[in-house]
Structure formats: C-alpha cells, structure tokens
Write a protein that holds these residues in place. Structure first.
Motif, mmCIF file in Angstrom:
data_model
loop_
_atom_site.group_PDB
_atom_site.id
_atom_site.type_symbol
_atom_site.label_atom_id
_atom_site.label_comp_id
_atom_site.label_asym_id
_atom_site.label_seq_id
_atom_site.Cartn_x
_atom_site.Cartn_y
_atom_site.Cartn_z
ATOM 1 N N UNK A 46 0.817 -1.203 0.000
ATOM 2 C CA UNK A 46 0.000 0.000 0.000
ATOM 3 C C UNK A 46 0.862 1.269 0.000
ATOM 4 N N UNK A 47 1.941 1.272 0.761
ATOM 5 C CA UNK A 47 2.736 2.497 0.884
ATOM 6 C C UNK A 47 3.577 2.817 -0.356
ATOM 7 N N UNK A 48 3.693 1.879 -1.306
ATOM 8 C CA UNK A 48 4.463 2.209 -2.505
ATOM 9 C C UNK A 48 3.638 2.123 -3.793
ATOM 10 N N UNK A 49 2.318 2.138 -3.624
ATOM 11 C CA UNK A 49 1.425 2.147 -4.789
ATOM 12 C C UNK A 49 1.055 3.574 -5.162
ATOM 13 N N UNK A 50 0.715 3.747 -6.432
ATOM 14 C CA UNK A 50 0.179 5.027 -6.879
ATOM 15 C C UNK A 50 -1.351 4.948 -6.932
ATOM 16 N N UNK A 51 -1.978 5.969 -7.477
ATOM 17 C CA UNK A 51 -3.438 6.022 -7.547
ATOM 18 C C UNK A 51 -4.026 4.996 -8.519
ATOM 19 N N UNK A 52 -3.191 4.352 -9.330
ATOM 20 C CA UNK A 52 -3.639 3.320 -10.272
ATOM 21 C C UNK A 52 -3.408 1.903 -9.730
ATOM 22 N N UNK A 53 -3.022 1.814 -8.460
ATOM 23 C CA UNK A 53 -2.715 0.544 -7.800
ATOM 24 C C UNK A 53 -1.541 -0.197 -8.427
ATOM 25 N N UNK A 54 -0.620 0.541 -9.011
ATOM 26 C CA UNK A 54 0.621 -0.055 -9.507
ATOM 27 C C UNK A 54 1.774 0.603 -8.751
ATOM 28 N N UNK A 55 2.986 0.073 -8.932
ATOM 29 C CA UNK A 55 4.121 0.602 -8.189
ATOM 30 C C UNK A 55 4.414 2.032 -8.617
ATOM 31 N N UNK A 56 4.566 2.889 -7.625
ATOM 32 C CA UNK A 56 4.826 4.304 -7.817
ATOM 33 C C UNK A 56 6.173 4.511 -8.524
ATOM 34 N N UNK A 57 6.224 5.476 -9.400
ATOM 35 C CA UNK A 57 7.417 5.820 -10.173
ATOM 36 C C UNK A 57 8.660 5.994 -9.295
ATOM 37 N N UNK A 58 8.503 6.681 -8.176
ATOM 38 C CA UNK A 58 9.644 6.908 -7.286
ATOM 39 C C UNK A 58 10.206 5.617 -6.712
ATOM 40 N N UNK A 59 9.345 4.657 -6.443
ATOM 41 C CA UNK A 59 9.800 3.370 -5.913
ATOM 42 C C UNK A 59 10.533 2.587 -7.004
ATOM 43 N N UNK A 60 10.059 2.702 -8.241
ATOM 44 C CA UNK A 60 10.781 2.076 -9.359
ATOM 45 C C UNK A 60 12.193 2.653 -9.470
ATOM 46 N N UNK A 61 12.312 3.958 -9.271
ATOM 47 C CA UNK A 61 13.633 4.599 -9.311
ATOM 48 C C UNK A 61 14.518 4.092 -8.168
ATOM 49 N N UNK A 62 13.930 3.894 -6.990
ATOM 50 C CA UNK A 62 14.685 3.346 -5.855
ATOM 51 C C UNK A 62 15.218 1.954 -6.201
ATOM 52 N N UNK A 63 14.372 1.120 -6.796
ATOM 53 C CA UNK A 63 14.797 -0.229 -7.171
ATOM 54 C C UNK A 63 15.931 -0.214 -8.178
ATOM 55 N N UNK A 64 15.838 0.668 -9.178
ATOM 56 C CA UNK A 64 16.907 0.781 -10.175
ATOM 57 C C UNK A 64 18.195 1.267 -9.508
ATOM 58 N N UNK A 65 18.083 2.247 -8.632
ATOM 59 C CA UNK A 65 19.228 2.784 -7.885
ATOM 60 C C UNK A 65 19.917 1.668 -7.104
ATOM 61 N N UNK A 66 19.131 0.877 -6.390
ATOM 62 C CA UNK A 66 19.700 -0.205 -5.583
ATOM 63 C C UNK A 66 20.385 -1.264 -6.442
ATOM 64 N N UNK A 67 19.727 -1.668 -7.514
ATOM 65 C CA UNK A 67 20.317 -2.709 -8.365
ATOM 66 C C UNK A 67 21.605 -2.213 -9.015
ATOM 67 N N UNK A 68 21.634 -0.962 -9.409
ATOM 68 C CA UNK A 68 22.839 -0.417 -10.026
ATOM 69 C C UNK A 68 23.946 -0.119 -9.045
ATOM 70 N N UNK A 69 23.589 0.288 -7.819
ATOM 71 C CA UNK A 69 24.594 0.713 -6.858
ATOM 72 C C UNK A 69 25.036 -0.336 -5.853
ATOM 73 N N UNK A 70 24.151 -1.273 -5.508
ATOM 74 C CA UNK A 70 24.516 -2.222 -4.450
ATOM 75 C C UNK A 70 25.716 -3.086 -4.851
ATOM 76 N N UNK A 71 25.727 -3.526 -6.103
ATOM 77 C CA UNK A 71 26.828 -4.384 -6.534
ATOM 78 C C UNK A 71 28.165 -3.651 -6.408
#
Length: 164
Positions: A46-71
C-alpha cells in the motif's frame, strides 16, 4: 553461520534505516547476488502504490538505484577499499504498469569490476552506464515493466585519504 545473501540483506536494511530511510520504507530484498548479477525484489505494498494501484514511479527509481549501486558498494567493500558512489544520469523506459512485486536486475558486474579497477589505479572518477531491467515474474513467465540506464560514478577514496 550467516550466508552471503543474509549478510547482504542485513547490510541493505541497515543502510536504508540509517542512511536513506526511503530505501528502508520500500522494503527491498536481495534475492540473488553473484559477481556478475544482482536481483533485488521490492514488494508491491500500500505504501508504494500510486493512484492506479501499480508501483509508484519513485519506488521504481529506488529499485533501479539499488540494483545499479549495491553491486558496486558490495564489490568495493570486499576489496576493503572505500569508494564514493553516485549516479550522474538516469534514463527510464516504462513499458507496463507493475501491479505485483517487482524484481530489479543488473548484470553489469564485469563493467563495475573495470570501473573499480580504474578508479583504484588512477584515483580519478569513473563514469559508465549500467543497465537495469525491472520485471514482474508470474506464472506465465517474466514480463518487463521498465528498463533503466543509470550513469554510475565511482571514485576511490583511498587516494584522497593518502594525500591528507
């Protein structure tokens, strides 16, 4: 004894909680970590959904950031060396609304190895693009939700420490 994946997830939780709380709020989990590949899952809540009940754009950016930076963070830590890590650019292509948990995959381990080698050798900042694919695994296969290209920027902190 803790496995490498368990330690990595603990590190990620601590980093998120103490350094970047928004990461912690997204509840990411590393599901695969090798020398060449990282896969991070962010659950759709619920806390990372947008008004369309899909993953919020900002959370998608967080995921990309983590995948690119964690390694890169993990590899530098395994070398026992400090690295300044930042992102200098981002491109995203959104293909489909993610209405389930999203897995962010980066398979640029060899590129990151070369970047680390270069910055440790020269002391200079090194910038390269890393690719991240966001997928929603399902019973019918893996559907791509988004594709990211992030300009990863690494600089050895070892050279700076030696000068002072």
């Amino acid at each position: 004894m803790f496995s490498q994946l368990t330690k990595a997830n603990l590190h990620l939780k601590m980093f998120g909680f103490f350094k970047v709380p928004f990461i912690w709020l997204a509840s990411p989990k590393i599901v695969d970590l090798t020398s060449q590949r990282v896969e991070i899952k962010i659950p759709l809540k619920r806390r990372n959904k947008n008004h369309l009940n899909s993953m919020y754009f900002g959370v998608l950016a967080v995921g990309a950031d983590l995948a690119g930076g964690y390694m890169a963070m993990n590899k530098a830590g395994r070398c026992g060396k400090k690295v300044s890590l930042a992102f200098k650019g981002v491109e995203g292509k959104f293909l489909k609304r993610p209405e389930a948990d999203v897995h962010f995959i980066c398979e640029d381990g060899s590129c990151i190895d070369k970047m680390l080698e270069e910055t440790f050798e020269t002391g200079q900042r090194v910038n390269r693009d890393v690719k991240i694919t966001a997928i929603c695994p399902s019973l019918h296969g893996q559907e791509s939700m988004a594709e990211f290209s992030l300009t990863l920027s690494l600089k050895s902190m070892e050279h700076r420490d030696q000068k002072h």
